[in-house]
Design a protein around this motif. Structure first.
Motif, PDB file in Angstrom:
ATOM      1  N   SER B 136       1.249  -1.125   0.105  1.00 15.46           N
ATOM      2  CA  SER B 136       0.015  -0.130   0.289  1.00 15.46           C
ATOM      3  C   SER B 136       1.294   0.853  -0.488  1.00 15.46           C
ATOM      4  N   ARG B 137       0.116   2.302  -1.064  1.00 16.78           N
ATOM      5  CA  ARG B 137       1.567   3.464  -0.698  1.00 16.78           C
ATOM      6  C   ARG B 137       0.707   4.788   0.053  1.00 16.78           C
ATOM      7  N   GLN B 138      -0.304   4.075   0.996  1.00 14.60           N
ATOM      8  CA  GLN B 138      -1.166   5.550   1.251  1.00 14.60           C
ATOM      9  C   GLN B 138      -0.549   5.352   2.432  1.00 14.60           C
ATOM     10  N   PRO B 139      -0.129   6.264   3.008  1.00 10.35           N
ATOM     11  CA  PRO B 139       0.587   6.374   4.779  1.00 10.35           C
ATOM     12  C   PRO B 139      -0.899   5.325   6.534  1.00 10.35           C
ATOM     13  N   LEU B 140      -0.131   4.912   7.118  1.00  7.67           N
ATOM     14  CA  LEU B 140      -1.539   4.776   8.268  1.00  7.67           C
ATOM     15  C   LEU B 140      -0.711   5.619   9.425  1.00  7.67           C
ATOM     16  N   ARG B 141      -1.529   6.073  10.337  1.00  7.41           N
ATOM     17  CA  ARG B 141      -0.927   5.989  11.634  1.00  7.41           C
ATOM     18  C   ARG B 141      -1.564   5.036  12.416  1.00  7.41           C
ATOM     19  N   ARG B 142      -0.124   4.917  13.270  1.00  8.85           N
ATOM     20  CA  ARG B 142      -1.103   3.036  14.202  1.00  8.85           C
ATOM     21  C   ARG B 142      -0.793   4.278  15.443  1.00  8.85           C
ATOM     22  N   LEU B 143      -2.284   4.066  16.278  1.00 10.50           N
ATOM     23  CA  LEU B 143      -2.687   4.347  17.663  1.00 10.50           C
ATOM     24  C   LEU B 143      -1.980   3.168  18.090  1.00 10.50           C
ATOM     25  N   GLU B 169      -4.872  -4.743  24.976  1.00 14.54           N
ATOM     26  CA  GLU B 169      -4.370  -3.628  24.041  1.00 14.54           C
ATOM     27  C   GLU B 169      -5.155  -3.868  22.696  1.00 14.54           C
ATOM     28  N   GLU B 170      -5.275  -2.497  21.997  1.00 14.53           N
ATOM     29  CA  GLU B 170      -6.142  -2.485  20.911  1.00 14.53           C
ATOM     30  C   GLU B 170      -4.739  -1.845  20.422  1.00 14.53           C
ATOM     31  N   VAL B 171      -4.601  -2.083  18.636  1.00 14.58           N
ATOM     32  CA  VAL B 171      -3.902  -1.109  17.833  1.00 14.58           C
ATOM     33  C   VAL B 171      -4.488  -0.702  16.977  1.00 14.58           C
ATOM     34  N   VAL B 172      -4.755   0.552  16.544  1.00 17.69           N
ATOM     35  CA  VAL B 172      -5.396   1.200  15.244  1.00 17.69           C
ATOM     36  C   VAL B 172      -4.868   1.712  14.735  1.00 17.69           C
ATOM     37  N   LEU B 173      -5.036   1.304  13.231  1.00 17.07           N
ATOM     38  CA  LEU B 173      -4.371   2.283  11.921  1.00 17.07           C
ATOM     39  C   LEU B 173      -5.557   3.410  11.342  1.00 17.07           C
ATOM     40  N   ILE B 174      -4.637   4.314  11.004  1.00 14.83           N
ATOM     41  CA  ILE B 174      -5.933   5.742  11.303  1.00 14.83           C
ATOM     42  C   ILE B 174      -5.233   6.284   8.974  1.00 14.83           C
ATOM     43  N   PRO B 175      -5.606   5.517   8.316  1.00 11.91           N
ATOM     44  CA  PRO B 175      -5.494   5.992   6.740  1.00 11.91           C
ATOM     45  C   PRO B 175      -5.390   7.813   7.155  1.00 11.91           C
ATOM     46  N   VAL B 176      -3.671   8.094   6.440  1.00 11.32           N
ATOM     47  CA  VAL B 176      -3.587  10.185   6.707  1.00 11.32           C
ATOM     48  C   VAL B 176      -4.166   9.726   5.045  1.00 11.32           C
ATOM     49  N   SER B 177      -4.542  10.725   4.651  1.00  8.40           N
ATOM     50  CA  SER B 177      -4.379  11.025   3.496  1.00  8.40           C
ATOM     51  C   SER B 177      -3.491  13.131   3.579  1.00  8.40           C
ATOM     52  N   GLY B 178      -3.329  12.455   1.864  1.00  8.56           N
ATOM     53  CA  GLY B 178      -2.113  13.720   2.162  1.00  8.56           C
ATOM     54  C   GLY B 178      -2.740  14.901   1.230  1.00  8.56           C
ATOM     55  N   GLN B 179      -2.888  16.437   1.518  1.00  8.65           N
ATOM     56  CA  GLN B 179      -3.159  17.429   1.288  1.00  8.65           C
ATOM     57  C   GLN B 179      -2.593  18.216   0.093  1.00  8.65           C
TER      58      GLN B 179
END
Lengths: 189, 179
Positions: B136-143, B169-179
């Motif tokens: 995947s080329r879209q970055p993901l923020r991992r919390l 423990e929970e890991v959440v990946l949030i897609p980050v869209s570039g502007q």
């Protein structure tokens, strides 16, 4: 000596003057649970007359006497401390006046001068007694107070002084002034 | 003073008005009230009585608590024997614990636990930065969240309650869209 029977007290409260020994006996027993009726029948009229000096009506005076007598009984003081009983009546009477703002304004004048609406109440039998009662009502308050305690409540000057917070000599002096004023006022013009 | 003796006699002959019979009744009533509750002697008696009542009350309350605890322990032991006390993964998704299959309906209803609450306390949150998932080329923020989860059940018929608390423990990946 024949024992007095006070069973009739509920029906009729008689007022009579007791001999000193009888009075002491009655007063000693007033603090007991059973004898308060007989004692109150003896001292009630005098207490009521004393309370009438501050109350505008007989109903108010009866409220004062009731509260004072019950309070005195509850504390279980010995009734031979009569000064304390009358001091209690006086204290409650003054509280009674203070509770009513309208009466609080009158409080200063109550002590300063005689108020014809607050005269002692008597059951007179003839014109002479009526005039005497009216003359008593016109006495200055401090003199009338001592007179009421001395004549109709039979307190000694020492007890009067204790009840009113004055010296024995002052009580005796006020009594003499009261009698002198009465005699003067009752003389034919 | 002797000059006034006649006047004093006249004054003594004057009789004050009598108190009304109503006053007598009112005082009698007040006296009766005092006897039943307010005289000093009675106050002392009532005080002793109150302390006695308080003692009995506390003793009764203690006995009631002990009995209640004993009953809860018994119920829990019975539940363990019935294989329902172990926490299984399915219990996380099913808030109501499976009831014991009793011999009859009464037993089933007495062993039925109903979910009474769930809490999740997040006590740590960590941002682990941007990541790229494989292919995947879209970055993901991992919390990463660290939580304490608590599940609670209650048996309405017996009053017993069961609470399970565990860390998660929970890991959440949030897609980050570039502007």
């Amino acid at each position: 000596m024949k024992e007095k029977n006070f069973d009739h007290v509920d029906k009729f409260i008689g007022w009579r003057r007791l001999a000193d020994k009888d009075r002491e006996k009655v007063m000693d027993n007033v603090a007991s649970h059973e004898d308060w009726k007989s004692c109150f029948s003896e001292i009630g009229p005098g207490l009521l007359l004393f309370a009438r000096q501050w109350a505008r009506s007989a109903a108010d005076a009866e409220d004062i006497v009731q509260e004072a007598f019950v309070k005195f009984w509850r504390r279980n003081h010995k009734i031979n401390n009569r000064a304390l009983l009358y001091a209690t009546v006086r204290s409650i009477a003054l509280d009674f006046i203070r509770r009513d703002k309208r009466r609080a304004r009158r409080e200063a004048t109550v002590f300063a001068e005689a108020d014809p609406t607050v005269e002692p109440q008597f059951a007179w039998e003839d014109e002479a007694q009526s005039a005497l009662a009216a003359a008593v009502g016109c006495l200055p308050h401090d003199q009338r107070e001592v007179l009421v305690l001395k004549i109709w409540n039979e307190l000694t000057f020492s007890e009067i002084g204790e009840a009113l917070g004055i010296s024995q000599n002052t009580a005796a002096s006020r009594y003499r002034y009261a009698l002198a004023n009465l005699k003067k006022n009752l003389q034919p013009q | 003073m002797s000059d006034f003796s006649e006047l004093e006699n006249d004054l003594k002959a004057l009789r004050p008005t009598q108190p009304s019979p109503v006053l007598f009744e009112r005082i009698e009533e007040a006296m009766a009230d005092c006897r039943t509750g307010a005289s000093p002697a009675r106050q002392r008696e009532r005080s002793r009585y109150n302390w006695l009542s308080l003692g009995f009350g506390l003793a009764a309350a203690a006995v009631a608590i002990v009995l209640l605890l004993a009953r809860i322990n018994t119920d829990q032991t019975r539940n363990e024997n019935a294989e329902i006390a172990q926490v299984s993964p399915s219990s996380q998704t099913r808030p109501v614990l499976p009831s014991v299959s009793g011999v009859n309906g009464e037993a089933m209803s007495s062993n039925k636990f109903i979910s009474s609450g769930t809490t999740q306390v997040v006590y740590n949150e960590r941002d682990e930065g941007l990541h790229f998932a494989d292919g995947s080329r879209q970055p993901l923020r991992r919390l990463r969240y660290r939580t304490q989860q608590t599940w609670q059940w209650r048996n309405p018929s017996t009053g017993a309650s069961l609470r399970v608390s565990y860390p998660s423990e929970e890991v959440v990946l949030i897609p980050v869209s570039g502007q």
